[in-house]
Design a protein around this motif. Structure first.
Motif: not given
Length: 202
Positions: A37-39, A41, A76, A78
């Motif tokens: 996962t790269d979201d 923040e 994250s 998501s």
């Protein structure tokens, strides 16, 4: 199966450590999700009134009223909606029902955190979020000197107790016990990110 000794530890000290919490297959699925996962923040917090209003204490070794609460971590949104997280929450609810004297009916959305170099949380309490709290770790082979160590202040013993963020370990908290805690800054030489799932129930 939760023992009477574990139940007493949670009620007295406010903290219970459970290793090998999940079936390793589910733990590995969660780890893979965090890795891919790269979201995440960056979240930064600064609260000037925190130690005057939320936490007021007479312990010399804890922050005084003139200090500022600060925190930095990555979150994250998501990940909380994925099937492995839903399976994870079923396990959390099961242990909550075994441990807590009052039935936990409502749970916050699980918070998926990643901490890298410099990330930290100053002394705080979490009772406002719910009387049942948990932190589950998804870090493999973490080292003590990498930082990112949660430290709980034990009022009866007047000392800090550090807990390593060990893989597949969950730390259960009885937030009704006055439970100041902080996470030390992650070192810039840490070879991994410190991954955790956090949440509360009431």
């Amino acid at each position: 199966m939760i023992t009477i000794t574990q139940q007493q530890a949670l009620n007295t000290h406010g903290v219970l450590v459970v290793d090998n919490f999940l079936d390793i297959t589910l733990a590995d699925r969660l780890f893979d999700l965090f890795s891919k996962t790269d979201d995440f923040e960056l979240i930064t917090q600064e609260k000037e009134e925190h130690y005057r209003t939320v936490i007021k204490n007479d312990v010399v070794s804890l922050p005084n009223e003139e200090e500022i609460y600060k925190a930095q971590f990555r979150k994250s949104e998501s990940l909380a909606d994925t099937p492995p997280l839903r399976e994870f929450m079923l396990a959390v609810k099961k242990i909550a029902n075994e441990l807590m004297e009052e039935n936990i009916k409502y749970y916050t959305r699980p918070l998926c955190y990643k901490m890298t170099a410099g990330d930290h949380l100053r002394i705080h309490r979490d009772l406002y979020a719910g009387e049942f709290g948990f932190t589950y770790y998804l870090t493999k082979n973490w080292k003590w000197d990498w930082g990112g160590i949660v430290n709980y202040y034990m009022r009866q013993e007047k000392t800090m107790v550090p807990i390593l963020p060990q893989y597949n370990r969950v730390v259960i908290r009885n937030e009704a016990v006055e439970l100041e805690h902080y996470v030390s800054p992650v070192a810039d030489f840490a070879l991994q990110t410190r991954n955790s799932i956090n949440g509360w129930g009431s």
